[in-house]
Motif scaffolding. Structure first.
Motif, PDB file in Angstrom:
ATOM      1  N   ARG A 268      58.036  46.411  22.658  1.00 28.55           N
ATOM      2  CA  ARG A 268      57.740  47.253  21.500  1.00 28.55           C
ATOM      3  C   ARG A 268      58.551  46.718  20.328  1.00 28.55           C
ATOM      4  NH1 ARG A 268      54.919  48.714  24.969  1.00 28.55           N
ATOM      5  NH2 ARG A 268      54.446  50.795  25.774  1.00 28.55           N
ATOM      6  N   PHE A 269      58.043  46.907  19.114  1.00 28.18           N
ATOM      7  CA  PHE A 269      58.789  46.525  17.918  1.00 28.18           C
ATOM      8  C   PHE A 269      58.995  47.766  17.069  1.00 28.18           C
ATOM      9  CE2 PHE A 269      59.394  45.016  13.600  1.00 28.18           C
ATOM     10  CZ  PHE A 269      60.342  44.027  13.785  1.00 28.18           C
ATOM     11  N   LEU A 270      60.243  48.061  16.732  1.00 31.02           N
ATOM     12  CA  LEU A 270      60.588  49.254  15.965  1.00 31.02           C
ATOM     13  C   LEU A 270      61.197  48.842  14.628  1.00 31.02           C
ATOM     14  CD1 LEU A 270      60.957  52.352  15.838  1.00 31.02           C
ATOM     15  CD2 LEU A 270      63.199  52.029  16.887  1.00 31.02           C
ATOM     16  N   CYS A 271      60.638  49.345  13.534  1.00 31.23           N
ATOM     17  CA  CYS A 271      61.170  49.029  12.213  1.00 31.23           C
ATOM     18  C   CYS A 271      61.093  50.262  11.326  1.00 31.23           C
ATOM     19  CB  CYS A 271      60.431  47.861  11.574  1.00 31.23           C
ATOM     20  SG  CYS A 271      58.655  48.108  11.354  1.00 31.23           S
ATOM     21  N   LEU A 272      61.853  50.195  10.236  1.00 33.33           N
ATOM     22  CA  LEU A 272      61.879  51.283   9.274  1.00 33.33           C
ATOM     23  C   LEU A 272      60.706  51.177   8.305  1.00 33.33           C
ATOM     24  CD1 LEU A 272      63.729  53.661   8.488  1.00 33.33           C
ATOM     25  CD2 LEU A 272      64.937  52.092   6.952  1.00 33.33           C
ATOM     26  N   LEU A 273      60.499  49.962   7.779  1.00 32.15           N
ATOM     27  CA  LEU A 273      59.404  49.686   6.854  1.00 32.15           C
ATOM     28  C   LEU A 273      58.628  48.474   7.322  1.00 32.15           C
ATOM     29  CD1 LEU A 273      61.051  49.939   3.295  1.00 32.15           C
ATOM     30  CD2 LEU A 273      59.810  51.717   4.539  1.00 32.15           C
ATOM     31  N   ALA A 274      57.316  48.493   7.086  1.00 31.15           N
ATOM     32  CA  ALA A 274      56.472  47.348   7.412  1.00 31.15           C
ATOM     33  C   ALA A 274      55.592  47.022   6.212  1.00 31.15           C
ATOM     34  CB  ALA A 274      55.606  47.647   8.635  1.00 31.15           C
ATOM     35  N   SER A 275      55.254  45.749   6.065  1.00 25.21           N
ATOM     36  CA  SER A 275      54.280  45.317   5.060  1.00 25.21           C
ATOM     37  C   SER A 275      52.962  45.003   5.766  1.00 25.21           C
ATOM     38  CB  SER A 275      54.772  44.060   4.340  1.00 25.21           C
ATOM     39  OG  SER A 275      54.664  42.932   5.199  1.00 25.21           O
ATOM     40  N   PRO A 276      51.832  45.120   5.070  1.00 23.08           N
ATOM     41  CA  PRO A 276      50.553  44.745   5.686  1.00 23.08           C
ATOM     42  C   PRO A 276      50.560  43.286   6.153  1.00 23.08           C
ATOM     43  CG  PRO A 276      50.175  45.978   3.662  1.00 23.08           C
ATOM     44  CD  PRO A 276      51.646  45.680   3.712  1.00 23.08           C
ATOM     45  N   GLU A 277      51.232  42.405   5.400  1.00 24.34           N
ATOM     46  CA  GLU A 277      51.305  40.989   5.781  1.00 24.34           C
ATOM     47  C   GLU A 277      52.051  40.814   7.104  1.00 24.34           C
ATOM     48  OE1 GLU A 277      51.578  41.025   1.161  1.00 24.34           O
ATOM     49  OE2 GLU A 277      52.102  42.339   2.852  1.00 24.34           O
ATOM     50  N   GLY A 278      53.176  41.538   7.243  1.00 22.45           N
ATOM     51  CA  GLY A 278      53.963  41.439   8.468  1.00 22.45           C
ATOM     52  C   GLY A 278      53.220  41.982   9.676  1.00 22.45           C
ATOM     53  N   VAL A 279      52.531  43.103   9.480  1.00 22.07           N
ATOM     54  CA  VAL A 279      51.753  43.697  10.579  1.00 22.07           C
ATOM     55  C   VAL A 279      50.652  42.731  11.018  1.00 22.07           C
ATOM     56  CG1 VAL A 279      50.164  45.563  11.180  1.00 22.07           C
ATOM     57  CG2 VAL A 279      52.276  46.074   9.941  1.00 22.07           C
ATOM     58  N   ALA A 280      49.969  42.116  10.044  1.00 23.76           N
ATOM     59  CA  ALA A 280      48.889  41.174  10.367  1.00 23.76           C
ATOM     60  C   ALA A 280      49.433  39.952  11.104  1.00 23.76           C
ATOM     61  CB  ALA A 280      48.177  40.745   9.082  1.00 23.76           C
ATOM     62  N   ARG A 281      50.585  39.449  10.666  1.00 19.39           N
ATOM     63  CA  ARG A 281      51.206  38.285  11.309  1.00 19.39           C
ATOM     64  C   ARG A 281      51.581  38.598  12.752  1.00 19.39           C
ATOM     65  NH1 ARG A 281      52.539  34.138  13.235  1.00 19.39           N
ATOM     66  NH2 ARG A 281      54.345  32.817  12.798  1.00 19.39           N
ATOM     67  N   MET A 282      52.142  39.785  12.972  1.00 22.26           N
ATOM     68  CA  MET A 282      52.518  40.197  14.330  1.00 22.26           C
ATOM     69  C   MET A 282      51.279  40.381  15.208  1.00 22.26           C
ATOM     70  SD  MET A 282      55.758  40.757  15.323  1.00 22.26           S
ATOM     71  CE  MET A 282      55.899  42.312  16.200  1.00 22.26           C
ATOM     72  N   LYS A 283      50.247  40.982  14.640  1.00 21.27           N
ATOM     73  CA  LYS A 283      49.037  41.227  15.426  1.00 21.27           C
ATOM     74  C   LYS A 283      48.376  39.915  15.831  1.00 21.27           C
ATOM     75  CE  LYS A 283      44.914  44.091  15.613  1.00 21.27           C
ATOM     76  NZ  LYS A 283      44.095  45.121  14.939  1.00 21.27           N
ATOM     77  N   GLU A 284      48.440  38.932  14.941  1.00 23.33           N
ATOM     78  CA  GLU A 284      47.872  37.623  15.230  1.00 23.33           C
ATOM     79  C   GLU A 284      48.654  36.920  16.340  1.00 23.33           C
ATOM     80  OE1 GLU A 284      47.002  33.437  12.821  1.00 23.33           O
ATOM     81  OE2 GLU A 284      48.573  34.774  12.138  1.00 23.33           O
ATOM     82  N   ALA A 285      49.987  36.971  16.251  1.00 21.90           N
ATOM     83  CA  ALA A 285      50.829  36.236  17.201  1.00 21.90           C
ATOM     84  C   ALA A 285      51.049  36.996  18.497  1.00 21.90           C
ATOM     85  CB  ALA A 285      52.179  35.918  16.558  1.00 21.90           C
ATOM     86  N   HIS A 286      51.208  38.324  18.397  1.00 20.82           N
ATOM     87  CA  HIS A 286      51.552  39.141  19.568  1.00 20.82           C
ATOM     88  C   HIS A 286      50.744  40.442  19.567  1.00 20.82           C
ATOM     89  CE1 HIS A 286      54.781  36.422  20.629  1.00 20.82           C
ATOM     90  NE2 HIS A 286      55.273  36.516  19.416  1.00 20.82           N
TER      91      HIS A 286
END
Length: 210
Positions: A157-175
């Motif tokens: 699981r990945f837990l963060c306080l703030l996320a950007s749409p770019e970061g979410v997309a990058r994570m979804k692509e890789a993991h």
């Protein structure tokens, strides 16, 4: 938690986050709020911990009651800012095993550079929660999870306080198998790779550095 992204919109989480965003909030206040908000986020990220049962004796009678099953979960902090989130979660789950991955972002390329790694053993048998306040470009998060998967982690699981749409997309692509839990999905990134509107540099605000 079947979706890739869960935004925790609990009123207490949102209220505390607003105070943290305010640039006039002191270092001490920011640190305290981060610990408090991490406790609330921890409830969501641990929602799918496996349970078994055990027989206990209450003051009234014997009963079969739920208890956590399997190996203690692992908390992995992406240094240095991840430590602020981790401290609060450890108050809730003091028996968790703890690991650290040291990454810094090259200011020119925005790519992560690893300088340290020490993680618990038997990650293949533990739920592993990676903590970092900011999911910005996603490069550091992806690199950390790459490393953890190489170490055997399967239930991440990945837990963060703030996320950007770019970061979410990058994570979804890789993991795509790693769910993200966050307090807010912000507008995006500026030219320096910082989240906007964001809250500035979480590590600097937490530790009083510039």
């Amino acid at each position: 938690m079947t979706e890739h992204l869960t935004v925790v919109n609990h009123p207490l989480v949102q209220h505390k986050l607003t105070i943290m965003r305010d640039k006039s909030t002191s270092t001490a206040g920011f640190r305290r709020l981060l610990r408090e908000i991490s406790l609330l986020l921890a409830y969501e990220v641990t929602r799918e911990l496996d349970l078994t049962t055990t027989t206990i004796q209450t003051p009234m009678q014997e009963m079969v009651a739920p208890t956590l099953e399997g190996k203690k979960l692992a908390l992995i902090s992406i240094l240095r800012a991840g430590n602020g989130l981790m401290d609060g979660i450890l108050e809730l789950i003091p028996a968790a095993r703890v690991g650290f991955i040291g990454l810094y972002r090259d200011p020119e390329t925005l790519q992560p550079v690893q300088y340290y790694s020490k993680v618990p053993n038997e990650l293949d048998m533990r739920m592993t929660i990676v903590v970092d306040p900011m999911l910005a470009t996603g490069n550091s998060s992806v690199a950390a999870i790459d490393l953890l998967k190489q170490a055997g982690a399967k239930n991440l699981r990945f837990l963060c306080l703030l996320a950007s749409p770019e970061g979410v997309a990058r994570m979804k692509e890789a993991h795509p198998d790693v769910p993200i839990v966050t307090a807010a999905l912000d507008e995006g990134l500026d030219e320096h790779g910082y989240i906007v509107p964001g809250l500035g540099d979480a590590g600097d605000r937490m530790f009083g550095t510039k």
